[in-house]
Scaffold this active site. Structure first.
Site, PDB file in Angstrom:
ATOM      1  N   TYR A  63       0.844  -1.192   0.000  1.00 19.39           N
ATOM      2  CA  TYR A  63       0.000   0.000   0.000  1.00 19.39           C
ATOM      3  C   TYR A  63       0.888   1.254   0.000  1.00 19.39           C
ATOM      4  O   TYR A  63       0.718   2.163  -0.798  1.00 19.39           O
ATOM      5  CB  TYR A  63      -0.906  -0.021   1.231  1.00 19.39           C
ATOM      6  CG  TYR A  63      -1.843   1.165   1.328  1.00 19.39           C
ATOM      7  CD1 TYR A  63      -3.093   1.127   0.725  1.00 19.39           C
ATOM      8  CD2 TYR A  63      -1.473   2.318   2.009  1.00 19.39           C
ATOM      9  CE1 TYR A  63      -3.957   2.209   0.804  1.00 19.39           C
ATOM     10  CE2 TYR A  63      -2.326   3.408   2.095  1.00 19.39           C
ATOM     11  CZ  TYR A  63      -3.569   3.349   1.493  1.00 19.39           C
ATOM     12  OH  TYR A  63      -4.408   4.422   1.569  1.00 19.39           O
ATOM     13  N   ASP A  64       1.879   1.257   0.918  1.00 20.19           N
ATOM     14  CA  ASP A  64       2.778   2.417   1.019  1.00 20.19           C
ATOM     15  C   ASP A  64       3.510   2.661  -0.294  1.00 20.19           C
ATOM     16  O   ASP A  64       3.729   3.794  -0.700  1.00 20.19           O
ATOM     17  CB  ASP A  64       3.817   2.211   2.143  1.00 20.19           C
ATOM     18  CG  ASP A  64       3.171   2.277   3.521  1.00 20.19           C
ATOM     19  OD1 ASP A  64       2.011   2.732   3.599  1.00 20.19           O
ATOM     20  OD2 ASP A  64       3.818   1.859   4.500  1.00 20.19           O
ATOM     21  N   SER A  91      -3.706  11.427   9.816  1.00 22.28           N
ATOM     22  CA  SER A  91      -2.846  10.258   9.914  1.00 22.28           C
ATOM     23  C   SER A  91      -1.419  10.750  10.193  1.00 22.28           C
ATOM     24  O   SER A  91      -1.215  11.925  10.479  1.00 22.28           O
ATOM     25  CB  SER A  91      -2.942   9.522   8.586  1.00 22.28           C
ATOM     26  OG  SER A  91      -2.091   8.438   8.572  1.00 22.28           O
ATOM     27  N   LEU A  92      -0.440   9.880  10.065  1.00 14.75           N
ATOM     28  CA  LEU A  92       0.951  10.280  10.296  1.00 14.75           C
ATOM     29  C   LEU A  92       1.796   9.948   9.069  1.00 14.75           C
ATOM     30  O   LEU A  92       1.535   8.959   8.390  1.00 14.75           O
ATOM     31  CB  LEU A  92       1.530   9.514  11.485  1.00 14.75           C
ATOM     32  CG  LEU A  92       1.012   9.860  12.875  1.00 14.75           C
ATOM     33  CD1 LEU A  92       1.470   8.821  13.876  1.00 14.75           C
ATOM     34  CD2 LEU A  92       1.522  11.242  13.288  1.00 14.75           C
ATOM     35  N   GLU A 119       6.529   7.636  21.523  1.00 12.57           N
ATOM     36  CA  GLU A 119       5.446   6.749  21.950  1.00 12.57           C
ATOM     37  C   GLU A 119       5.449   5.485  21.102  1.00 12.57           C
ATOM     38  O   GLU A 119       5.948   5.487  19.981  1.00 12.57           O
ATOM     39  CB  GLU A 119       4.084   7.451  21.764  1.00 12.57           C
ATOM     40  CG  GLU A 119       3.945   8.703  22.598  1.00 12.57           C
ATOM     41  CD  GLU A 119       2.688   9.496  22.253  1.00 12.57           C
ATOM     42  OE1 GLU A 119       1.785   8.958  21.579  1.00 12.57           O
ATOM     43  OE2 GLU A 119       2.622  10.664  22.660  1.00 12.57           O
ATOM     44  N   LYS A 166       3.729   2.913  18.661  1.00 13.06           N
ATOM     45  CA  LYS A 166       2.658   3.031  17.663  1.00 13.06           C
ATOM     46  C   LYS A 166       1.819   1.758  17.738  1.00 13.06           C
ATOM     47  O   LYS A 166       2.207   0.703  17.234  1.00 13.06           O
ATOM     48  CB  LYS A 166       3.245   3.220  16.269  1.00 13.06           C
ATOM     49  CG  LYS A 166       2.182   3.493  15.223  1.00 13.06           C
ATOM     50  CD  LYS A 166       2.848   3.958  13.937  1.00 13.06           C
ATOM     51  CE  LYS A 166       1.874   4.265  12.842  1.00 13.06           C
ATOM     52  NZ  LYS A 166       0.791   3.340  12.640  1.00 13.06           N
ATOM     53  N   ASP A 210      -0.849  -0.952  17.061  1.00  6.82           N
ATOM     54  CA  ASP A 210      -1.420  -1.403  15.793  1.00  6.82           C
ATOM     55  C   ASP A 210      -2.888  -1.756  15.998  1.00  6.82           C
ATOM     56  O   ASP A 210      -3.254  -2.901  16.225  1.00  6.82           O
ATOM     57  CB  ASP A 210      -0.640  -2.626  15.295  1.00  6.82           C
ATOM     58  CG  ASP A 210      -0.839  -2.832  13.809  1.00  6.82           C
ATOM     59  OD1 ASP A 210      -1.437  -1.945  13.166  1.00  6.82           O
ATOM     60  OD2 ASP A 210      -0.403  -3.871  13.295  1.00  6.82           O
ATOM     61  N   ARG A 241     -12.174   6.993  12.520  1.00  8.09           N
ATOM     62  CA  ARG A 241     -11.601   8.073  11.744  1.00  8.09           C
ATOM     63  C   ARG A 241     -12.312   8.295  10.408  1.00  8.09           C
ATOM     64  O   ARG A 241     -12.441   9.431   9.954  1.00  8.09           O
ATOM     65  CB  ARG A 241     -10.124   7.781  11.484  1.00  8.09           C
ATOM     66  CG  ARG A 241      -9.435   8.950  10.874  1.00  8.09           C
ATOM     67  CD  ARG A 241      -7.960   8.734  10.811  1.00  8.09           C
ATOM     68  NE  ARG A 241      -7.626   7.770   9.777  1.00  8.09           N
ATOM     69  CZ  ARG A 241      -6.419   7.249   9.605  1.00  8.09           C
ATOM     70  NH1 ARG A 241      -5.457   7.567  10.437  1.00  8.09           N
ATOM     71  NH2 ARG A 241      -6.173   6.425   8.630  1.00  8.09           N
ATOM     72  N   LYS A 253       8.379   3.316  11.123  1.00  5.09           N
ATOM     73  CA  LYS A 253       7.774   1.988  10.949  1.00  5.09           C
ATOM     74  C   LYS A 253       8.846   0.914  11.073  1.00  5.09           C
ATOM     75  O   LYS A 253       9.881   0.995  10.411  1.00  5.09           O
ATOM     76  CB  LYS A 253       7.127   1.891   9.563  1.00  5.09           C
ATOM     77  CG  LYS A 253       5.854   2.711   9.400  1.00  5.09           C
ATOM     78  CD  LYS A 253       4.669   1.963   9.983  1.00  5.09           C
ATOM     79  CE  LYS A 253       3.338   2.305   9.373  1.00  5.09           C
ATOM     80  NZ  LYS A 253       3.074   1.895   8.049  1.00  5.09           N
ATOM     81  N   CYS A 311      24.489 -26.981 -16.184  1.00  8.71           N
ATOM     82  CA  CYS A 311      25.027 -25.919 -15.333  1.00  8.71           C
ATOM     83  C   CYS A 311      24.972 -24.581 -16.093  1.00  8.71           C
ATOM     84  O   CYS A 311      25.421 -24.516 -17.241  1.00  8.71           O
ATOM     85  CB  CYS A 311      26.471 -26.242 -14.947  1.00  8.71           C
ATOM     86  SG  CYS A 311      27.294 -24.877 -14.110  1.00  8.71           S
ATOM     87  N   CYS A 353      26.256 -29.383  -9.988  1.00 10.12           N
ATOM     88  CA  CYS A 353      27.129 -29.383 -11.150  1.00 10.12           C
ATOM     89  C   CYS A 353      28.310 -30.258 -10.752  1.00 10.12           C
ATOM     90  O   CYS A 353      29.022 -29.950  -9.800  1.00 10.12           O
ATOM     91  CB  CYS A 353      27.610 -27.960 -11.463  1.00 10.12           C
ATOM     92  SG  CYS A 353      28.956 -27.979 -12.655  1.00 10.12           S
ATOM     93  N   CYS A 411      34.349 -26.317 -12.595  1.00 12.85           N
ATOM     94  CA  CYS A 411      33.354 -25.291 -12.942  1.00 12.85           C
ATOM     95  C   CYS A 411      33.772 -23.953 -12.320  1.00 12.85           C
ATOM     96  O   CYS A 411      33.967 -23.867 -11.108  1.00 12.85           O
ATOM     97  CB  CYS A 411      31.979 -25.701 -12.431  1.00 12.85           C
ATOM     98  SG  CYS A 411      30.748 -24.401 -12.635  1.00 12.85           S
TER      99      CYS A 411
HETATM  100  S1  IVH Z   1      -0.755  10.366  16.910  1.00  9.36           S
HETATM  101  C1  IVH Z   1      -2.090  14.078  14.767  1.00  9.36           C
HETATM  102  N1  IVH Z   1       0.170   8.405  18.407  1.00  9.36           N
HETATM  103  O1  IVH Z   1      -1.262   5.414  13.807  1.00  9.36           O
HETATM  104  C2  IVH Z   1      -1.548  12.890  15.445  1.00  9.36           C
HETATM  105  N2  IVH Z   1      -1.077   7.815  16.464  1.00  9.36           N
HETATM  106  O2  IVH Z   1      -0.399   5.647  11.019  1.00  9.36           O
HETATM  107  C3  IVH Z   1      -2.353  11.696  15.191  1.00  9.36           C
HETATM  108  N3  IVH Z   1      -1.397   5.396  16.174  1.00  9.36           N
HETATM  109  O3  IVH Z   1      -3.856   7.475  12.704  1.00  9.36           O
HETATM  110  C4  IVH Z   1      -1.887  10.380  15.595  1.00  9.36           C
HETATM  111  N4  IVH Z   1      -0.316   4.778  17.996  1.00  9.36           N
HETATM  112  O4  IVH Z   1      -4.429   5.601  14.458  1.00  9.36           O
HETATM  113  C5  IVH Z   1      -0.531   8.728  17.300  1.00  9.36           C
HETATM  114  N5  IVH Z   1       0.997   6.803  19.880  1.00  9.36           N
HETATM  115  C6  IVH Z   1       0.313   7.120  18.769  1.00  9.36           C
HETATM  116  C7  IVH Z   1      -0.258   6.128  17.934  1.00  9.36           C
HETATM  117  C8  IVH Z   1      -0.941   6.513  16.777  1.00  9.36           C
HETATM  118  C9  IVH Z   1      -1.010   4.364  16.945  1.00  9.36           C
HETATM  119  C10 IVH Z   1      -2.139   5.257  14.894  1.00  9.36           C
HETATM  120  C11 IVH Z   1      -3.217   6.281  14.701  1.00  9.36           C
HETATM  121  C12 IVH Z   1      -2.794   7.046  13.475  1.00  9.36           C
HETATM  122  C13 IVH Z   1      -1.974   6.024  12.768  1.00  9.36           C
HETATM  123  C14 IVH Z   1      -1.035   6.635  11.755  1.00  9.36           C
END
Ligand code: IVH
Length: 664
Positions: free
Chosen positions: A35-36, A81-82, A109, A111, A113, A132, A307, A401, A419, A424
């Site tokens: 996707y990215d 999103s981020l 922090e 992240k 999932d 969202r 990531k 080969c 082989c 060789c």
């Molecule tokens: S901050 C404007 N902090 O990751 C700041 N997001 O890929 C908004 N997520 O949409 C997000 N852990 O659903 C923030 N510690 C964290 C997070 C976090 C998970 C998710 C969140 C965001 C998505 C972006």
């Protein structure tokens, strides 16, 4: 221009379909990495050809439109999103951009999932929970949100507030749900995130309740309204109100180096968390600075998500080619559309052997899943049959080969073709590369390309020719890229290699089935190459860890006259043939016959050195903890191995304790 427009249309179609699958059906068919990649390609095309940007481009919107089944919930402040970063360079570039505005402190922090959520309270009472959606309009899932224990229905203060966080499922709950679904014959959830999203967006709130979801709060969209000047203060403020924040893991840091430390720490500790995280979020702490930095259409400029490198990715298999190893083994290799996995871009992956390709039905043109773990060579795990278009070509094993064209052979009981031609060139070159490699003779400046060139130019045709270097050194200066300095370095590296201990030479000879571990056992036991040459199968098999197959390979190797000739020539060049015990240690009872596992960051000693010491003292080092582990040695920030050792009641030594025992 037409073809670019076509590609943009195609990318938009793919991304929109993926968005629907991800947000509406909780059943994505693309991986996050795919996707990215599509998104990155679209962004770059739109940047280069702004006139072709479509108004409905997904680069301008977050997520997707809302499904009918829930009521719409309009976000007063958009839910963004981020942006993503994937390595140290990109993290530092993010920092540099921020520093152009001011000198930042950051909050790091985890992240989580899961599924982003907005919670609205009036006079301290929960009145709305919303997903969202497309960032502007989400789904009202208040009834479901009310069933989640870690979301307070009433706050400690009668306050009007909207907070944001992540709804997620613990790894344990995820396993339980899937076990239940399997029993009921229902399709399994792919991962914690999909299970969480599917559960919280169930029309029957009773189902949500049973799923034991959790929630962590990490964002207050308007902190200044509450007199809060930093993000860290807003996290504490939300905690005081009764929200669950990740206060034990969140960390306020002073600079980007400390961010990198945090990332390193959690990359190691990630597995021990009870929930899945897919990265680290880095946020500018100061709210005024955040406001100065502002937003792009989609993401804040004051925050980003690092990531974790994916271990499994999907890409296209362009072709299958065959390589010849030093033993003559023919390996089918996948030529791939370049893809990022575990932090690096890969273009090749192993397919192991013919049977593997046939059984898994992998065809050039297929989309395939690639797996990469740590330093291990990436491999193709499976092909995605559901994505076939009919253009895939059947796999065809070769019969000769690819290098010397000799007919290849496959012994009945073996999976691999070989082989058989000892001459060789591919085999010869691979042999020399192996001999010079780090774990063998460690001839530093003699990498693969140098060896290939010196072989093709006729200077090095076998491992002993390496030591004739001084004879042809003066001629090499005429070759492109061989300056005096390079030649001197090569000369010195070759001289140095004559002094390495027996186990390295033994490994370097490339005896079948003798890896570096076995070479070490042999060297320590026999002390000199002559003793190994004169040993028998019986004597070898009496050694723990050496079985019939290894023993036979060793004896066979040294019964071959041409191999003995090579050894005599090496001897004549002055290559050391004895075991050198670098630590001068005798075996110790506390280590002898025991299996050790190392975990965490060792401060006073490197891992390699610690392993060497343990082995010299008579112990073994293993990479995973099991009931057979005798002792776990623990450094700073130990990972899940430490937890497992404690659960299994295995003795634990702190690093200092280990060093004390070594030194005594
Ligand atoms: S901050 C404007 N902090 O990751 C700041 N997001 O890929 C908004 N997520 O949409 C997000 N852990 O659903 C923030 N510690 C964290 C997070 C976090 C998970 C998710 C969140 C965001 C998505 C972006």
């Amino acid at each position: 221009m037409d073809s670019i427009k076509k590609r943009i249309d195609e990318l938009i179609r793919i991304i929109k379909k993926a968005n629907d699958e991800y947000y509406l059906e909780d059943n994505p068919s693309l991986t996050d990495q795919e996707y990215d990649r599509y998104m990155a390609e679209l962004i770059s095309l739109e940047e280069r050809y702004p006139s072709l940007r479509r108004e409905d481009s997904p680069t301008l919107h977050v997520g997707t439109k809302v499904q009918d089944k829930f009521n719409k919930a309009v976000h007063k402040i958009s839910m963004l999103s981020l942006g993503n970063v994937f390595n140290e360079d990109e993290i530092r570039a993010f920092d540099e951009r921020i520093k152009k505005v001011d000198n930042p402190h950051y909050v790091c922090e985890l992240k989580i999932d899961g599924l982003g959520i907005s919670l609205t309270y009036e006079k301290g009472v929960l009145i709305r929970g919303a997903t969202r959606g497309d960032g502007v309009v989400g789904e009202d899932i208040t009834a479901n949100v009310r069933t989640i224990k870690s979301i307070p229905l009433i706050l400690n203060k009668e306050i009007d507030i909207e907070v944001r966080g992540e709804i997620y499922l613990s790894k344990d709950s995820f396993a339980k749900i899937n076990a239940e679904r399997e029993m009921n014959g229902e399709p399994l959830f792919q991962n914690c995130r999909n299970a969480a999203a599917g559960s919280v967006r169930n029309l029957d709130a009773n189902v949500t309740k049973k799923r034991k979801l959790d929630c962590l709060i990490y964002h207050l969209p308007n902190p200044l309204d509450y007199g809060l000047k930093t993000h860290y203060e807003s996290l504490m403020f939300m905690k005081e109100l009764g929200f669950t924040t990740n206060y034990k893991c969140n960390r306020l840091v002073k600079n980007i180096d400390e961010v990198l430390d945090y990332i390193k720490e959690w990359t190691e500790k990630r597995a021990s968390l009870p929930y899945d995280i897919d990265g680290i979020v880095i946020k500018v702490n100061d709210i005024a600075m955040q406001n100065r930095l502002g937003f792009t259409a989609k993401v804040p400029k004051w925050a980003t998500a690092y990531k974790f490198p994916a271990e499994e990715v999907v890409t296209k298999l362009i072709d299958i080619i065959f390589t010849v190893g030093r033993t003559g083994k023919i390996t089918p290799n996948a030529v791939l559309e370049p893809v990022r996995v575990a932090g690096s871009t890969i273009r090749r992956a192993t397919l192991h052997n013919e049977d593997n390709v046939v059984i898994k039905d992998i065809r050039p043109g297929d989309y395939v899943v690639i797996h990469k773990a740590g330093d291990v060579i990436p491999e193709v795990v499976r092909s995605l049959k559901e994505r076939r278009t009919g253009d895939e070509r059947p796999f065809q094993m070769i019969s000769n080969c690819p290098i010397c064209k000799t007919r290849i052979i496959r012994k009945e009981e073996e999976a691999d073709y070989y082989c058989p031609n000892e001459e060789c060139p591919a085999r010869k070159i691979e042999n020399i590369i192996h001999f010079a490699s780090r774990d063998a003779m460690n001839i530093d400046s003699m990498g693969e390309s140098v060896i290939e060139e010196l072989y093709n130019e006729g200077y090095i045709r076998n491992i002993t020719d390496i030591y004739d270097f001084d004879k042809y050194k003066d001629e090499l200066i005429n070759l492109d890229g061989y300056g005096k300095k390079k030649l001197d370095n090569l000369s010195k590296a070759i001289e140095d290699s004559k002094k390495v201990s027996l186990e390295k030479l033994l490994f370097g000879l490339g005896i079948r089935n003798v890896g570096s571990k076995t070479a070490k056992i042999l060297a320590r036991r026999f002390k000199s190459l002559d003793n190994i040459i004169n040993t028998s199968i019986e004597e070898l098999t009496s050694i723990p860890d050496i079985g019939e197959i290894i023993a036979k390979s060793i004896v066979d190797y040294f019964s071959d006259k041409s191999n003995l000739e090579i050894i005599n020539r090496l001897k004549a060049f002055g290559v050391n043939m004895e075991y050198i015990n670098t630590s001068n240690t005798e075996e110790k009872d506390e280590f002898k016959g025991k299996t050790f596992v190392l975990t965490g960051t060792l401060v006073g000693i490197t891992r390699d050195k610690a392993t060497e010491l343990i082995e010299n003292l008579g112990g073994k080092v293993s990479s995973s903890v099991s009931s057979k582990t005798s002792c776990v040695i623990v450094g700073d920030n130990p990972g899940s191995k430490y937890d497992k050792a404690r659960a299994l009641n295995i003795p634990i030594w702190q690093e200092e304790e280990f060093l004390d025992k070594v030194n005594n």
